[in-house]
Enzyme design. Structure first.
Site, PDB file in Angstrom:
ATOM      1  N   HIS A 238     -21.754 -28.185   2.871  1.00 51.89           N
ATOM      2  CA  HIS A 238     -22.617 -27.195   3.548  1.00 51.89           C
ATOM      3  C   HIS A 238     -21.922 -25.834   3.659  1.00 51.89           C
ATOM      4  O   HIS A 238     -22.574 -24.794   3.613  1.00 51.89           O
ATOM      5  CB  HIS A 238     -22.963 -27.666   4.964  1.00 51.89           C
ATOM      6  CG  HIS A 238     -24.152 -28.576   5.050  1.00 51.89           C
ATOM      7  ND1 HIS A 238     -25.411 -28.189   4.651  1.00 51.89           N
ATOM      8  CD2 HIS A 238     -24.278 -29.840   5.532  1.00 51.89           C
ATOM      9  CE1 HIS A 238     -26.260 -29.194   4.869  1.00 51.89           C
ATOM     10  NE2 HIS A 238     -25.603 -30.201   5.399  1.00 51.89           N
TER      11      HIS A 238
ATOM     12  N   GLY B  57     -23.295 -35.824  11.257  1.00 48.31           N
ATOM     13  CA  GLY B  57     -22.500 -34.614  11.114  1.00 48.31           C
ATOM     14  C   GLY B  57     -23.366 -33.377  11.134  1.00 48.31           C
ATOM     15  O   GLY B  57     -24.588 -33.457  10.920  1.00 48.31           O
TER      16      GLY B  57
ATOM     17  N   HIS C 254     -19.985 -34.282   2.697  1.00 53.46           N
ATOM     18  CA  HIS C 254     -21.328 -33.714   2.877  1.00 53.46           C
ATOM     19  C   HIS C 254     -21.265 -32.441   3.734  1.00 53.46           C
ATOM     20  O   HIS C 254     -21.864 -31.417   3.378  1.00 53.46           O
ATOM     21  CB  HIS C 254     -22.221 -34.779   3.531  1.00 53.46           C
ATOM     22  CG  HIS C 254     -23.597 -34.328   3.855  1.00 53.46           C
ATOM     23  ND1 HIS C 254     -24.719 -34.857   3.260  1.00 53.46           N
ATOM     24  CD2 HIS C 254     -24.062 -33.397   4.736  1.00 53.46           C
ATOM     25  CE1 HIS C 254     -25.798 -34.257   3.743  1.00 53.46           C
ATOM     26  NE2 HIS C 254     -25.429 -33.377   4.650  1.00 53.46           N
ATOM     27  N   GLU C 255     -20.521 -32.507   4.843  1.00 51.53           N
ATOM     28  CA  GLU C 255     -20.474 -31.350   5.758  1.00 51.53           C
ATOM     29  C   GLU C 255     -19.692 -30.195   5.147  1.00 51.53           C
ATOM     30  O   GLU C 255     -20.077 -29.027   5.301  1.00 51.53           O
ATOM     31  CB  GLU C 255     -19.885 -31.756   7.112  1.00 51.53           C
ATOM     32  CG  GLU C 255     -20.661 -32.839   7.862  1.00 51.53           C
ATOM     33  CD  GLU C 255     -22.157 -32.591   7.961  1.00 51.53           C
ATOM     34  OE1 GLU C 255     -22.574 -31.421   8.047  1.00 51.53           O
ATOM     35  OE2 GLU C 255     -22.921 -33.573   7.928  1.00 51.53           O
TER      36      GLU C 255
ATOM     37  N   GLN D 129     -25.933 -24.850   9.228  1.00 55.82           N
ATOM     38  CA  GLN D 129     -27.196 -25.528   9.551  1.00 55.82           C
ATOM     39  C   GLN D 129     -27.826 -24.978  10.830  1.00 55.82           C
ATOM     40  O   GLN D 129     -29.024 -25.136  11.048  1.00 55.82           O
ATOM     41  CB  GLN D 129     -26.979 -27.043   9.706  1.00 55.82           C
ATOM     42  CG  GLN D 129     -26.628 -27.732   8.412  1.00 55.82           C
ATOM     43  CD  GLN D 129     -26.496 -29.226   8.624  1.00 55.82           C
ATOM     44  OE1 GLN D 129     -25.436 -29.700   9.009  1.00 55.82           O
ATOM     45  NE2 GLN D 129     -27.572 -29.960   8.412  1.00 55.82           N
TER      46      GLN D 129
ATOM     47  N   CYS E 124     -29.758 -35.773   5.482  1.00 55.81           N
ATOM     48  CA  CYS E 124     -29.250 -34.531   6.056  1.00 55.81           C
ATOM     49  C   CYS E 124     -30.248 -34.036   7.096  1.00 55.81           C
ATOM     50  O   CYS E 124     -31.460 -34.100   6.855  1.00 55.81           O
ATOM     51  CB  CYS E 124     -29.101 -33.491   4.938  1.00 55.81           C
ATOM     52  SG  CYS E 124     -28.541 -31.882   5.498  1.00 55.81           S
ATOM     53  N   LEU E 125     -29.757 -33.557   8.214  1.00 59.31           N
ATOM     54  CA  LEU E 125     -30.661 -33.033   9.251  1.00 59.31           C
ATOM     55  C   LEU E 125     -31.456 -31.833   8.730  1.00 59.31           C
ATOM     56  O   LEU E 125     -32.514 -31.520   9.272  1.00 59.31           O
ATOM     57  CB  LEU E 125     -29.875 -32.653  10.509  1.00 59.31           C
ATOM     58  CG  LEU E 125     -29.201 -33.818  11.241  1.00 59.31           C
ATOM     59  CD1 LEU E 125     -28.347 -33.308  12.398  1.00 59.31           C
ATOM     60  CD2 LEU E 125     -30.233 -34.819  11.738  1.00 59.31           C
TER      61      LEU E 125
HETATM   62 NI    NI Z   1     -26.383 -32.040   5.942  1.00 58.76          NI
END
Ligand code: NI
Length: 164
Positions: free
Chosen positions: A135, A46, A131-132, A51, A89-90
């Site tokens: 953000h 995701g 999670h997304e 981000q 997480c990226l």
């Molecule tokens: Ni993330």
């Protein structure tokens, strides 16, 4: 389409609350297409607009069938059950933590054309929705745990679990 830079932990943009999308226009479509390409390139599950440095309430999630869901102004409407698992997480490359999430989550969101729809996610998809959406409120998974693990440590822990 082009790849966008992914901001990492410590960047101010990851701590801010994103604004709702009001225009479902070509600019939004370009951003969504770029986010899809960026997610695919990074091999992630995701990605949220902050981000890539855009403070708008936009996330994309790859579901269990690798279908990309585009969620604009998403809201969680129900949560059921719970699961605890490693999460990454990226924006937090190379580190993972154990995070408790609901097992099933229902979200309502707009698609890229401004049409409201509902999606239900279970397991990793439910985790990704939570999670997304976090953000969009300036929250990272590292807010929930101080104990972070490297990929080697995660593999070791999961491998030991598997032998039981
Ligand atoms: Ni993330």
């Amino acid at each position: 389409m082009s790849l966008r830079r992914i901001y990492t932990e410590g960047a101010e943009v990851l701590k801010k609350v994103s604004h709702p999308v009001t225009n479902f226009d070509r600019r939004l479509h370009i951003l969504l297409d770029d986010m899809r390409e960026t997610l695919k390139h990074a091999d992630g599950v995701g990605l949220a607009a902050p981000q890539v440095g855009i403070l708008r309430r936009i996330v994309i999630v790859s579901d269990e069938n690798q279908k990309i869901l585009e969620l604009i102004n998403p809201e969680i409407v129900s949560r059921e059950g719970e699961q605890t698992a490693f999460e990454g997480c990226l924006s937090v490359p190379g580190r993972y933590g154990m995070v408790k999430r609901p097992m099933t989550v229902q979200v309502k969101a707009y698609n890229r054309n401004g049409v409201l729809y509902t999606a239900t996610g279970t397991g990793i998809t439910a985790r990704a929705f939570c999670h997304e959406i976090d953000h969009l409120n300036g929250v990272l998974f590292t807010n929930y745990t101080d104990q972070l693990y490297t990929p080697d440590e995660v593999n070791k822990i999961l491998g030991e679990d598997g032998k039981e």
